[in-house]
Design an enzyme around this catalytic site. Structure first.
Site, short mmCIF file in Angstrom:
data_model
loop_
_atom_site.label_atom_id
_atom_site.label_comp_id
_atom_site.label_asym_id
_atom_site.label_seq_id
_atom_site.Cartn_x
_atom_site.Cartn_y
_atom_site.Cartn_z
N GLU A 92 91.17 110.72 50.87
CA GLU A 92 92.03 110.92 50.44
C GLU A 92 92.58 110.22 49.06
OE1 GLU A 92 94.78 108.82 54.13
OE2 GLU A 92 96.36 109.14 52.64
N CYS A 105 96.23 108.12 42.45
CA CYS A 105 95.36 107.29 43.14
C CYS A 105 94.53 107.01 44.13
CB CYS A 105 96.77 106.64 44.60
SG CYS A 105 96.10 105.33 45.58
N CYS A 112 86.90 101.12 55.83
CA CYS A 112 87.18 99.51 55.11
C CYS A 112 86.66 99.19 55.69
CB CYS A 112 88.02 99.69 54.55
SG CYS A 112 88.72 98.48 53.37
N CYS A 116 92.63 94.07 56.94
CA CYS A 116 94.25 94.03 56.92
C CYS A 116 94.44 94.62 57.79
CB CYS A 116 94.80 94.25 55.87
SG CYS A 116 93.82 93.82 54.15
N CYS A 119 97.01 98.04 58.04
CA CYS A 119 96.74 99.04 57.09
C CYS A 119 95.59 100.31 58.25
CB CYS A 119 95.51 98.39 56.25
SG CYS A 119 94.59 99.72 55.13
N CYS A 333 99.40 104.39 54.11
CA CYS A 333 98.35 103.94 53.36
C CYS A 333 97.32 104.54 54.57
CB CYS A 333 98.21 102.93 52.36
SG CYS A 333 99.63 102.73 51.60
#
Ligand code: SAH
Length: 350
Positions: A92, A105, A112, A116, A119, A333
């Protein structure tokens, strides 16, 4: 797999095409098709001979970044895109409209592995790194759709860019090359969770991009609770790397701090944070946490966030609260990609 022609730098492409017996000006034309005219296919390259186009097709590919979904905010015109890569992976990107231009962005990885806790991007782990071409492709696709020049780029989407270091550096060099889109390095920001040795490497690249460090906790102990990577690269080491980045590049570092209610937003946190930032020439960006469905973190009230900001300001810190863009389409996000993965799409697919 065919060679990824859009990931070659300007000079690399010249060297690469020499083996086809092509003169420099041909390579220049091809580079321009790829990085200025933003061609998606070799057939678009109409000033090349048919024969050369066929040769190129045999050996190379312009790996696709295709729009799968687009959401447009009715509030502020922010666009959220879901792009499909050549192998079906989804990433995205976001387009934000500001008075001074268009800011994009982008994602640097599919998924990932940094973990975290607040997230959404990290929930399914890392699928793979994106190539330079796929990072560029997100920007090129958006510029074509928007019909307007992209002026700012932030690498703050899904993924940890410094965990994909070589591709990321290639991407920055091509993005800011005068023979391509020629975006000013000063208008590019990279956000990292704090991979200290890679920050030091970045400081040596002779680039003038802005470094944003995801801090999120004012002490090693508190940061570690939110960011597992802090167990590997501890706060003093990460801060020293940021200082080195500032010394080498003269670029003021931005610290990002997601405010999570009851976790890192009390008075003591503000004091500890001020103590870290005071001696540094930096900027602090407060991000009221975006609640992620899979996690039960709560954002502080507007009043709490302002209080926190005032405390830091009083200590002489340069601080802003991130303006929320596209809150009607947003989700936190990485949530667009995640929702797609769960096959729960509410919007129509293109
Ligand atoms: N891996 C990079 C860039 C990706 S995220 C990094 O860690 O910096 C960009 C920023 O958004 C980071 O500061 C990240 O910690 C923050 N972020 C991620 N999820 C968030 C959420 N749900 N609410 C607020 N900020 C979030």
């Amino acid at each position: 797999m065919k060679k990824d022609i859009r990931s070659y730098g300007y000079e690399e492409l010249q060297t690469e095409l020499e083996h086809l017996g092509e003169k420099k000006f041909r390579s220049r034309q091809i580079y321009e098709w790829l990085h200025v005219k933003l061609a998606d296919t070799f057939d678009d390259m109409t000033n090349l001979s048919l024969k050369l186009r066929e040769r190129l097709k045999e050996e190379y590919e312009i790996y696709p970044v295709e729009m799968a979904q687009r959401q447009i905010s009715a509030l502020d015109g922010t666009n959220k895109f879901l792009f499909r890569l050549g192998d079906g992976n989804m990433v995205e990107s976001v387009l934000m409209k500001y008075r001074h231009g268009i800011s994009v962005c982008i994602s640097s990885q599919a998924g990932c592995r940094m973990g975290c806790v607040f997230c959404a991007s990290t929930i399914g782990g890392l699928t793979r790194n994106l190539t330079a071409s796929e990072m560029l492709g997100q920007i090129y696709r958006i510029q074509k759709i928007a019909g307007e020049r992209v002026s700012n780029v932030v690498v703050m989407g899904t993924g940890e860019p410094l965990d994909n270091y070589d591709n990321f550096i290639k991407f920055i060099r091509i993005l800011t090359d005068e023979h391509g889109l020629n975006i000013s390095q000063r208008n590019v920001t990279v956000s990292t969770c704090g991979i200290a040795p890679r920050i030091l490497d970045l400081a040596e690249e002779d680039l003038h991009i802005t470094l944003a460090l995801s801090l999120h906790g004012p002490t090693q102990e508190k940061r570690r609770r939110l960011m597992p990577i802090a167990g590997k690269y501890e706060l003093p080491e990460v801060l020293a790397a940021c200082d080195a980045y500032f010394e080498k590049t003269g670029r003021r570092v931005t610290f990002e701090y997601s405010l999570v209610h009851g976790v890192n937003d009390n008075d003591e946190d503000a004091e500890e944070l001020a103590a870290i930032l005071k001696p540094r020439n930096c900027h602090l960006n407060l991000i009221p946490v975006n609640p992620v469905r899979e996690r039960d973190f709560v954002r502080p009230s507007r009043e709490n966030a302002l209080n926190f900001k005032n405390k830091l300001e009083k200590s002489g810190i340069n601080v802003t609260i991130r303006r929320e863009m596209g809150s009607d389409i947003d989700g936190a996000c990485g949530q667009l990609r995640r929702r797609h993965a769960e096959n729960e799409m509410t919007t129509e697919e293109i």
